[in-house]
Design an enzyme around this catalytic site. Structure first.
Site, PDB file in Angstrom:
ATOM      1  N   ASP A   8      42.766  29.712  28.945  1.00 54.47           N
ATOM      2  CA  ASP A   8      43.147  28.327  29.219  1.00 54.47           C
ATOM      3  C   ASP A   8      41.934  27.453  28.873  1.00 54.47           C
ATOM      4  OD1 ASP A   8      41.408  28.628  31.339  1.00 54.47           O
ATOM      5  OD2 ASP A   8      42.876  28.176  32.903  1.00 54.47           O
ATOM      6  N   CYS A  65      40.307  32.825  32.041  1.00 55.13           N
ATOM      7  CA  CYS A  65      40.573  31.531  32.682  1.00 55.13           C
ATOM      8  C   CYS A  65      39.327  31.191  33.498  1.00 55.13           C
ATOM      9  CB  CYS A  65      41.869  31.555  33.494  1.00 55.13           C
ATOM     10  SG  CYS A  65      41.918  32.739  34.849  1.00 55.13           S
ATOM     11  N   GLY A  66      39.432  30.291  34.464  1.00 60.55           N
ATOM     12  CA  GLY A  66      38.229  29.875  35.191  1.00 60.55           C
ATOM     13  C   GLY A  66      37.608  31.016  35.979  1.00 60.55           C
ATOM     14  N   THR A  67      38.441  31.649  36.822  1.00 61.98           N
ATOM     15  CA  THR A  67      37.955  32.769  37.635  1.00 61.98           C
ATOM     16  C   THR A  67      38.367  34.114  37.068  1.00 61.98           C
ATOM     17  OG1 THR A  67      39.999  32.665  38.909  1.00 61.98           O
ATOM     18  CG2 THR A  67      38.084  31.448  39.790  1.00 61.98           C
ATOM     19  N   GLY A  70      44.001  34.064  37.878  1.00 62.55           N
ATOM     20  CA  GLY A  70      45.335  33.668  37.411  1.00 62.55           C
ATOM     21  C   GLY A  70      45.801  34.525  36.242  1.00 62.55           C
ATOM     22  N   HIS A  98      38.597  55.154  34.466  1.00 60.68           N
ATOM     23  CA  HIS A  98      39.588  55.606  35.454  1.00 60.68           C
ATOM     24  C   HIS A  98      40.965  54.974  35.278  1.00 60.68           C
ATOM     25  CE1 HIS A  98      36.599  57.176  38.742  1.00 60.68           C
ATOM     26  NE2 HIS A  98      36.346  57.666  37.530  1.00 60.68           N
ATOM     27  N   ARG A 132      42.701  63.790  36.101  1.00 59.49           N
ATOM     28  CA  ARG A 132      43.430  63.359  37.308  1.00 59.49           C
ATOM     29  C   ARG A 132      43.876  61.903  37.206  1.00 59.49           C
ATOM     30  NH1 ARG A 132      38.105  63.049  38.241  1.00 59.49           N
ATOM     31  NH2 ARG A 132      37.246  61.357  39.527  1.00 59.49           N
ATOM     32  N   HIS A 133      43.147  61.111  36.433  1.00 57.37           N
ATOM     33  CA  HIS A 133      43.493  59.686  36.300  1.00 57.37           C
ATOM     34  C   HIS A 133      44.767  59.501  35.485  1.00 57.37           C
ATOM     35  CE1 HIS A 133      39.705  58.975  38.154  1.00 57.37           C
ATOM     36  NE2 HIS A 133      39.086  59.653  37.201  1.00 57.37           N
ATOM     37  N   ARG A 136      47.682  59.593  37.749  1.00 58.59           N
ATOM     38  CA  ARG A 136      47.784  58.352  38.543  1.00 58.59           C
ATOM     39  C   ARG A 136      48.443  57.249  37.717  1.00 58.59           C
ATOM     40  NH1 ARG A 136      41.809  59.690  40.967  1.00 58.59           N
ATOM     41  NH2 ARG A 136      42.573  61.364  42.298  1.00 58.59           N
TER      42      ARG A 136
HETATM   43  C1  RB5 Z   1      42.007  25.954  36.068  1.00 57.98           C
HETATM   44  O1  RB5 Z   1      41.443  24.882  36.734  1.00 57.98           O
HETATM   45  C2  RB5 Z   1      41.889  27.220  36.911  1.00 57.98           C
HETATM   46  O2  RB5 Z   1      42.722  27.149  38.017  1.00 57.98           O
HETATM   47  C3  RB5 Z   1      42.237  28.439  36.075  1.00 57.98           C
HETATM   48  O3  RB5 Z   1      41.405  28.476  34.964  1.00 57.98           O
HETATM   49  C4  RB5 Z   1      42.070  29.790  36.734  1.00 57.98           C
HETATM   50  O4  RB5 Z   1      40.815  29.942  37.313  1.00 57.98           O
HETATM   51  C5  RB5 Z   1      43.157  30.226  37.604  1.00 57.98           C
HETATM   52  O5  RB5 Z   1      43.150  31.300  38.197  1.00 57.98           O
END
Ligand code: RB5
Length: 150
Positions: A8, A65-67, A70, A98, A132-133, A136
C-alpha cells in the site's frame, strides 16, 4: 525465481527498494503496485499478490504495508498461502525452515532498508527443512479444506 510483489502507500518506498534488490540478485518481479504514496487500501494489493502465488503463477510473494499486519491478515485468507510477517531476521529464517512460507510480509514503517534487505535475502535463500514440518503443513491443508471447502 519469479516474485509477485505489492504494497500500500505505507509500503511503497520499501517496495521499490526491494524490487531493485530482487532484480540485482537475478530474480524476476511482477509489481502489482501501489505506484505512489497516495493513500490506498492494502486488501486490494494483498489480494492480487496472494492470488498470483496461490495459483502458481509466481513462486513466491512479498507484501508490504505500514506494520505488515493488514497484509498478513489478507494473504492468509487464500488457499495454499503461508504468509509470514517477519520484521526481524530470526522469524524470516524460521518461517522458511519450519513453515515453508511462500509470502514474506514486511512493515514499511518498522524496518529500514538495510534490515529489510537482510530479511529478504535470508528468506529467499533459506530452504524448507521438511520432515516433521511437512506433516504439519499437510494438517494445515486439511483444515483449509474443512473450513473453506477448498
Ligand atoms: C495504513 O495507514 C496502515 O493502516 C496500513 O499500511 C497497515 O499498517 C495496516 O495493517
Amino acid at each position: 525465481m519469479l516474485f509477485a510483489i505489492g504494497s500500500d502507500h505505507a509500503g511503497f518506498a520499501l517496495k521499490m527498494e526491494i524490487c531493485s534488490i530482487l532484480i540485482q540478485h537475478g530474480h524476476e518481479v511482477i509489481d502489482f503496485g501501489a505506484n505512489s504514496t497516495e493513500s490506498v487500501d492494502y486488501p486490494d494489493f494483498g489480494e492480487k499478490v496472494s492470488l498470483t502465488v496461490s495459483s502458481g503463477q509466481a513462486e513466491r510473494g512479498i507484501l508490504i504495508c505500514g506494520t505488515g499486519i493488514g497484509m498478513s491478515i489478507v494473504a492468509n485468507k487464500f488457499k495454499n498461502i503461508r504468509a509470514s510477517l517477519c520484521n526481524e531476521l530470526f522469524t524470516a529464517k524460521m518461517s522458511r525452515l519450519h513453515n515453508d512460507a511462500n509470502i514474506l510480509v514486511l512493515g514499511g514503517r518498522i524496518v529500514g532498508i538495510d534490515l529489510a534487505k537482510e530479511i529478504v535475502l535470508t528468506w529467499i535463500n533459506t530452504p524448507f527443512e521438511g520432515h516433521r514440518h511437512y506433516n504439519r503443513l499437510k494438517k494445515i491443508n486439511i483444515i483449509e479444506k474443512r473450513v473453506f471447502g477448498i
